[in-house]
Write a protein that holds these residues in place. Structure first.
Motif, PDB file in Angstrom:
ATOM      1  N   PHE A 152     -22.531-101.136  -4.782  1.00 33.18           N
ATOM      2  CA  PHE A 152     -24.490-101.072  -4.831  1.00 33.18           C
ATOM      3  C   PHE A 152     -24.627 -99.603  -5.849  1.00 33.18           C
ATOM      4  O   PHE A 152     -25.839 -99.328  -6.231  1.00 33.18           O
ATOM      5  N   ARG A 153     -24.347 -99.057  -4.567  1.00 41.38           N
ATOM      6  CA  ARG A 153     -24.853 -98.249  -5.098  1.00 41.38           C
ATOM      7  C   ARG A 153     -24.326 -97.055  -6.164  1.00 41.38           C
ATOM      8  O   ARG A 153     -25.265 -95.618  -6.890  1.00 41.38           O
ATOM      9  N   LEU A 154     -23.295 -97.038  -6.806  1.00 36.22           N
ATOM     10  CA  LEU A 154     -22.993 -96.562  -8.222  1.00 36.22           C
ATOM     11  C   LEU A 154     -23.864 -96.994  -9.126  1.00 36.22           C
ATOM     12  O   LEU A 154     -24.281 -96.216  -9.941  1.00 36.22           O
ATOM     13  N   ILE A 155     -24.462 -98.249  -9.527  1.00 36.85           N
ATOM     14  CA  ILE A 155     -25.178 -98.762 -10.101  1.00 36.85           C
ATOM     15  C   ILE A 155     -26.272 -98.329  -9.841  1.00 36.85           C
ATOM     16  O   ILE A 155     -27.267 -97.758 -10.693  1.00 36.85           O
ATOM     17  N   ALA A 156     -26.940 -98.109  -9.115  1.00 41.87           N
ATOM     18  CA  ALA A 156     -28.330 -97.939  -9.327  1.00 41.87           C
ATOM     19  C   ALA A 156     -28.503 -95.723  -8.889  1.00 41.87           C
ATOM     20  O   ALA A 156     -28.849 -95.633  -9.813  1.00 41.87           O
ATOM     21  N   GLU A 157     -26.861 -94.858  -8.931  1.00 37.41           N
ATOM     22  CA  GLU A 157     -27.369 -93.973  -9.427  1.00 37.41           C
ATOM     23  C   GLU A 157     -27.095 -93.475 -10.341  1.00 37.41           C
ATOM     24  O   GLU A 157     -27.820 -92.798 -11.206  1.00 37.41           O
ATOM     25  N   ALA A 158     -26.458 -94.720 -11.444  1.00 41.62           N
ATOM     26  CA  ALA A 158     -26.133 -94.695 -12.685  1.00 41.62           C
ATOM     27  C   ALA A 158     -27.679 -95.076 -13.139  1.00 41.62           C
ATOM     28  O   ALA A 158     -28.087 -94.189 -14.238  1.00 41.62           O
ATOM     29  N   GLU A 159     -28.030 -95.840 -12.661  1.00 39.20           N
ATOM     30  CA  GLU A 159     -29.240 -96.030 -13.658  1.00 39.20           C
ATOM     31  C   GLU A 159     -30.852 -95.507 -13.321  1.00 39.20           C
ATOM     32  O   GLU A 159     -31.118 -95.425 -14.319  1.00 39.20           O
ATOM     33  N   ALA A 160     -30.969 -94.516 -12.379  1.00 40.46           N
ATOM     34  CA  ALA A 160     -31.040 -93.565 -11.444  1.00 40.46           C
ATOM     35  C   ALA A 160     -31.343 -92.494 -12.896  1.00 40.46           C
ATOM     36  O   ALA A 160     -32.662 -91.688 -12.857  1.00 40.46           O
ATOM     37  N   LYS A 161     -30.261 -91.551 -12.631  1.00 42.86           N
ATOM     38  CA  LYS A 161     -30.110 -90.947 -13.966  1.00 42.86           C
ATOM     39  C   LYS A 161     -30.354 -91.111 -15.316  1.00 42.86           C
ATOM     40  O   LYS A 161     -31.160 -90.450 -15.887  1.00 42.86           O
ATOM     41  N   VAL A 162     -30.103 -92.043 -15.827  1.00 43.49           N
ATOM     42  CA  VAL A 162     -30.381 -93.038 -17.263  1.00 43.49           C
ATOM     43  C   VAL A 162     -32.019 -92.728 -17.390  1.00 43.49           C
ATOM     44  O   VAL A 162     -32.350 -92.451 -18.785  1.00 43.49           O
TER      45      VAL A 162
ATOM     46  N   ASN B 173     -33.571 -91.250 -15.467  1.00 43.24           N
ATOM     47  CA  ASN B 173     -34.575 -90.003 -14.775  1.00 43.24           C
ATOM     48  C   ASN B 173     -35.680 -89.990 -13.782  1.00 43.24           C
ATOM     49  O   ASN B 173     -36.587 -89.479 -13.481  1.00 43.24           O
ATOM     50  N   ILE B 174     -35.433 -90.807 -12.411  1.00 45.48           N
ATOM     51  CA  ILE B 174     -36.088 -91.345 -11.547  1.00 45.48           C
ATOM     52  C   ILE B 174     -35.559 -91.088 -10.052  1.00 45.48           C
ATOM     53  O   ILE B 174     -34.123 -91.770 -10.492  1.00 45.48           O
ATOM     54  N   ASP B 175     -35.933 -91.114  -9.406  1.00 50.50           N
ATOM     55  CA  ASP B 175     -35.210 -91.741  -8.003  1.00 50.50           C
ATOM     56  C   ASP B 175     -34.607 -93.293  -7.771  1.00 50.50           C
ATOM     57  O   ASP B 175     -35.187 -93.658  -8.210  1.00 50.50           O
ATOM     58  N   ILE B 176     -33.663 -92.615  -7.333  1.00 48.89           N
ATOM     59  CA  ILE B 176     -32.338 -93.875  -7.019  1.00 48.89           C
ATOM     60  C   ILE B 176     -33.060 -94.914  -5.929  1.00 48.89           C
ATOM     61  O   ILE B 176     -33.298 -96.287  -6.557  1.00 48.89           O
ATOM     62  N   GLN B 177     -34.635 -94.904  -4.839  1.00 51.18           N
ATOM     63  CA  GLN B 177     -34.982 -95.827  -4.684  1.00 51.18           C
ATOM     64  C   GLN B 177     -36.224 -96.557  -5.471  1.00 51.18           C
ATOM     65  O   GLN B 177     -36.730 -97.667  -4.855  1.00 51.18           O
ATOM     66  N   ARG B 178     -35.982 -95.707  -6.929  1.00 52.07           N
ATOM     67  CA  ARG B 178     -37.412 -96.193  -7.625  1.00 52.07           C
ATOM     68  C   ARG B 178     -37.102 -97.157  -8.625  1.00 52.07           C
ATOM     69  O   ARG B 178     -37.277 -97.557  -9.269  1.00 52.07           O
ATOM     70  N   VAL B 179     -35.307 -97.100  -8.415  1.00 49.45           N
ATOM     71  CA  VAL B 179     -34.780 -98.379  -9.577  1.00 49.45           C
ATOM     72  C   VAL B 179     -35.016 -99.325  -9.516  1.00 49.45           C
ATOM     73  O   VAL B 179     -34.828-100.282  -8.111  1.00 49.45           O
ATOM     74  N   HIS B 180     -35.271-100.197 -10.746  1.00 47.31           N
ATOM     75  CA  HIS B 180     -36.363-101.253 -10.462  1.00 47.31           C
ATOM     76  C   HIS B 180     -34.430-102.338 -11.398  1.00 47.31           C
ATOM     77  O   HIS B 180     -34.050-102.622 -12.531  1.00 47.31           O
TER      78      HIS B 180
END
Length: 391
Positions: A99-109, A111-118
């Motif tokens: 889960f975290r790998l995907i969250a980190e990728a989405e956050a980077k795409v 440009n938001i904090d990882i906990q704000r990834v929807h």
């Protein structure tokens, strides 16, 4: 040794992974019972035999019972669901790693904090089932190692929550950075972010070669009926490796032929490459067209550092082009010890093969330092070290 090998010749998705591992031997009822420990409602697994292009296998579908009521979750919500479950600690750890790998990728795409990834794709129930299910299946198989072939990403475009994107999708491209991939076999998304994250999180080694006997082959069936069979093939390998003291890893060799550069600059480039993490770098004298003497600059690097190595070569040399190819490194197990002699301490690297000490090498810099301080030759210092080792 028991090894799970992913043959991703046609890509991988979360549901294809579940189907393949069930086809390999994971008990479907056990998987369903374990998923119930998440204590969330609204989905169930539908498992059946199916085929693509004449290849028989298992199809696993996560059926969402009320799609209109489906929630989109953030990472903290997913973490709460997993941590509050009664799943084993191993399953929890591996699932959250994916889960975290995907969250980190989405956050980077975005440009938001990882906990704000929807989590449009990952917070949905089907993806939660796919990812937690993957962790459950891998724990059930109790393999000693997970290996994968290069990952086929596909081609064309894909429609996702952010619009139409070229394959691979932005998150997938980030997840597979540093991993061996292939593209273009099919004109669709062959590997999803979930499939990519499962491999990135759980695979110990990427190699196109199978070295142990195959004891079972299984297939996970995908949703597409394409010209290339939309299946994920997995093997169960069993046997003894040639030596437990030899580690095999993927590496990349970069090469550039240079005939117009001041030789005094090579030392600087080599130092820059080593400082940036190159495994090795070297110069080879060659003869080019019109009998011009030249040099081949070669760099051995881990896949994740390739971009950095290319930048150094292009920036600090006159090279206009770089060749790149993948290799396998076979490395002996090693340890570093300190040997005390009458003149000081010298570090010694020792290597092992088949459980036997094979080589001992005194650190040259340490020997030079002591030789200089005590007016002795390096050979005399080395002899003291090796005599002490034998004693």
């Amino acid at each position: 040794m028991k090894i799970l090998y992913y043959d991703c010749f046609a890509g991988i998705s979360g549901d294809m992974n579940l189907g393949a591992l069930i086809d390999l031997g994971v008990d479907a009822d056990y998987l369903k019972q374990e998923l119930e420990k998440l204590n969330i409602e609204g989905f169930h697994l539908e498992i059946k035999k199916d085929q693509r292009r004449g290849i028989n296998g298992t199809k696993a579908d996560v059926i969402i019972e009320n799609p209109d009521n489906e929630k989109h979750r953030h990472l903290r919500h997913v973490e709460e669901i997993v941590n509050n479950s009664t799943l084993s600690d191993t399953v929890k750890t591996n699932a959250l790693k994916i889960f975290r790998l995907i969250a980190e990728a989405e956050a980077k795409v975005h440009n938001i904090d990882i906990q704000r990834v929807h989590f449009h794709e990952v917070g949905a129930l089907d993806s939660i089932a796919d990812i937690v299910g993957a962790a459950i299946c891998l724990d059930y198989l109790k393999v000693d190692k997970v290996i994968s072939s290069p990952i086929q990403l596909g081609g064309g475009t894909v429609k996702c929550a952010h619009g139409i994107m070229p394959v691979p999708a932005p998150a997938t491209a980030l997840i597979v950075e540093g991993l061996p991939v292939k593209t273009g076999l099919v004109n669709h998304e062959a590997t999803t972010p979930t499939g990519a994250a499962i491999l990135a999180a759980m695979v110990d080694q990427f190699t196109p070669n199978v070295e142990l006997p195959i004891v079972k082959t299984a297939y996970g069936i995908g949703n597409r009926d394409a010209e290339v069979a939309n299946v994920l093939r997995v093997y169960l390998l069993e046997g003894e490796q040639s030596s437990s003291d030899v580690e095999t890893v993927e590496a990349v060799v970069l090469e550039s032929n240079i005939d117009d550069m001041n030789p005094e600059h090579y030392d600087f480039i080599l130092n820059e490459l080593f400082d940036a993490g190159a495994s090795d770098a070297w110069l080879t004298p060659i003869i080019m067209k019109k009998s011009r003497p030249a040099v081949t600059l070669s760099v051995l690097s881990s896949p994740e550092l390739v971009a950095k190595m290319k930048t150094i070569v292009f920036t600090h040399s006159t090279s206009l082009g770089i060749r790149e190819y993948r290799v396998q490194k076979h490395m002996l197990a090693r340890q570093e010890i300190e040997v005390k002699i009458s003149h000081g301490t010298v570090r010694v690297k020792q290597s092992y093969y088949n459980g036997r000490l094979l080589k001992s090498k005194a650190e040259a810099d340490d020997c030079k330092k002591l030789a200089s301080e005590h007016g002795l030759s390096i050979r005399e210092i080395e002899k003291m070290v090796y005599n002490q080792l034998e004693a």
